[in-house]
Design an enzyme around this catalytic site. Structure first.
Site, PDB file in Angstrom:
ATOM      1  N   HIS A 133      -1.309  49.910   6.549  1.00  0.00           N
ATOM      2  CA  HIS A 133      -1.809  50.566   5.398  1.00  0.00           C
ATOM      3  C   HIS A 133      -1.277  51.864   5.118  1.00  0.00           C
ATOM      4  O   HIS A 133      -0.671  52.665   5.904  1.00  0.00           O
ATOM      5  CB  HIS A 133      -3.419  50.586   5.463  1.00  0.00           C
ATOM      6  CG  HIS A 133      -4.061  49.101   5.453  1.00  0.00           C
ATOM      7  ND1 HIS A 133      -5.400  48.905   5.936  1.00  0.00           N
ATOM      8  CD2 HIS A 133      -3.901  48.189   4.564  1.00  0.00           C
ATOM      9  CE1 HIS A 133      -5.571  47.557   5.429  1.00  0.00           C
ATOM     10  NE2 HIS A 133      -4.743  47.080   4.783  1.00  0.00           N
ATOM     11  N   GLY A 173       2.774  44.517   0.278  1.00  0.00           N
ATOM     12  CA  GLY A 173       1.559  43.683   0.750  1.00  0.00           C
ATOM     13  C   GLY A 173       0.807  43.408  -0.608  1.00  0.00           C
ATOM     14  O   GLY A 173       0.375  42.093  -0.823  1.00  0.00           O
ATOM     15  N   ASP A 204       1.690  40.273   1.928  1.00  0.00           N
ATOM     16  CA  ASP A 204       0.829  39.722   3.161  1.00  0.00           C
ATOM     17  C   ASP A 204       0.843  38.235   3.079  1.00  0.00           C
ATOM     18  O   ASP A 204       0.616  37.405   4.203  1.00  0.00           O
ATOM     19  CB  ASP A 204      -0.739  40.411   2.485  1.00  0.00           C
ATOM     20  CG  ASP A 204      -1.029  41.829   2.857  1.00  0.00           C
ATOM     21  OD1 ASP A 204      -0.284  42.364   3.805  1.00  0.00           O
ATOM     22  OD2 ASP A 204      -1.670  42.137   2.250  1.00  0.00           O
ATOM     23  N   ASP A 216      -6.273  50.504   8.152  1.00  0.00           N
ATOM     24  CA  ASP A 216      -7.192  51.751   7.826  1.00  0.00           C
ATOM     25  C   ASP A 216      -8.557  51.169   7.440  1.00  0.00           C
ATOM     26  O   ASP A 216      -8.684  50.962   6.415  1.00  0.00           O
ATOM     27  CB  ASP A 216      -6.506  52.362   6.598  1.00  0.00           C
ATOM     28  CG  ASP A 216      -7.431  53.541   6.300  1.00  0.00           C
ATOM     29  OD1 ASP A 216      -8.254  54.054   7.166  1.00  0.00           O
ATOM     30  OD2 ASP A 216      -7.016  54.203   5.226  1.00  0.00           O
ATOM     31  N   HIS A 264      -6.817  45.260  -2.201  1.00  0.00           N
ATOM     32  CA  HIS A 264      -6.397  43.674  -1.757  1.00  0.00           C
ATOM     33  C   HIS A 264      -6.873  43.430  -0.360  1.00  0.00           C
ATOM     34  O   HIS A 264      -6.399  42.731   0.283  1.00  0.00           O
ATOM     35  CB  HIS A 264      -4.726  43.644  -1.932  1.00  0.00           C
ATOM     36  CG  HIS A 264      -4.083  44.745  -0.886  1.00  0.00           C
ATOM     37  ND1 HIS A 264      -4.180  46.081  -0.935  1.00  0.00           N
ATOM     38  CD2 HIS A 264      -3.520  44.508   0.482  1.00  0.00           C
ATOM     39  CE1 HIS A 264      -3.668  46.530   0.048  1.00  0.00           C
ATOM     40  NE2 HIS A 264      -3.046  45.575   0.851  1.00  0.00           N
ATOM     41  N   ASP A 278      -6.722  39.655   0.806  1.00  0.00           N
ATOM     42  CA  ASP A 278      -5.538  39.479   1.256  1.00  0.00           C
ATOM     43  C   ASP A 278      -5.352  39.746   2.777  1.00  0.00           C
ATOM     44  O   ASP A 278      -4.636  38.999   3.870  1.00  0.00           O
ATOM     45  CB  ASP A 278      -4.215  40.160   0.711  1.00  0.00           C
ATOM     46  CG  ASP A 278      -4.049  39.690  -0.962  1.00  0.00           C
ATOM     47  OD1 ASP A 278      -4.533  38.659  -0.959  1.00  0.00           O
ATOM     48  OD2 ASP A 278      -3.504  40.587  -1.519  1.00  0.00           O
ATOM     49  N   ARG A 336      -7.400  36.160   9.308  1.00  0.00           N
ATOM     50  CA  ARG A 336      -7.876  34.967   9.580  1.00  0.00           C
ATOM     51  C   ARG A 336      -7.018  34.187  10.128  1.00  0.00           C
ATOM     52  O   ARG A 336      -7.034  33.269  11.058  1.00  0.00           O
ATOM     53  CB  ARG A 336      -8.543  34.506   8.332  1.00  0.00           C
ATOM     54  CG  ARG A 336      -9.273  32.971   8.743  1.00  0.00           C
ATOM     55  CD  ARG A 336      -9.937  32.646   7.433  1.00  0.00           C
ATOM     56  NE  ARG A 336      -9.335  32.331   6.115  1.00  0.00           N
ATOM     57  CZ  ARG A 336      -8.408  31.437   5.970  1.00  0.00           C
ATOM     58  NH1 ARG A 336      -8.274  30.587   6.762  1.00  0.00           N
ATOM     59  NH2 ARG A 336      -7.551  31.373   4.803  1.00  0.00           N
TER      60      ARG A 336
END
Length: 137
Positions: A16, A64, A69, A89, A96, A99, A105
């Site tokens: 981030h 990203g 991502d 962060d 987002h 994302d 996940r």
């Protein structure tokens, strides 16, 4: 499936905005083991890493929020990565965020080693490459 020792390791590096400087610094500390890897990174993070360490094999994907991502997520699904280093962060809201959650996940679903901090990133490098890179342990 080819064993990790029989091919070049493939790491994804993502950070981030508030942690981009930190991931570049971490790459500098891990330059020797990372120089033997193929690194994939989201756009801005990858550009910063390539500028600082031109000797690294870095493939920059989209930014990203613009699909990077998802590109990394697809690589996870296709077993094209050996680890994900994602300096998140946790103190800033992310537009987002869905994302980010999808990416973490997928790493969990596909049992991909994932680090969200410097110390766990060090452990992944040490564990996957069998090298001790941090004197704290």
């Amino acid at each position: 499936m080819t064993s990790l020792s029989a091919r070049t390791p493939r790491f994804a590096l993502v950070a981030h905005d508030a942690r981009k400087d930190e991931i570049v610094e971490w790459v500098g500390l891990q330059l020797v083991p990372l120089s033997g890897m193929h690194v994939f990174s989201t756009g801005t993070t990858g550009s910063l890493i390539k500028t600082a360490f031109s000797e690294l094999n870095v493939t920059c994907l989209k930014s990203g929020p613009l699909g990077g991502d998802q590109q990394i997520g697809a690589m996870i699904c296709q077993a094209e990565l050996d680890a994900l280093i994602f300096f998140v962060d946790p103190l800033s809201p992310m537009p987002h965020d869905v994302d980010v959650k999808a990416l973490t996940r997928l790493a969990t679903v596909y049992d991909l080693p994932m680090a969200c901090s410097r110390s766990t990133a060090d452990l992944i490098v040490d564990g996957l490459l069998g090298e001790k890179t941090d004197e704290r342990f």
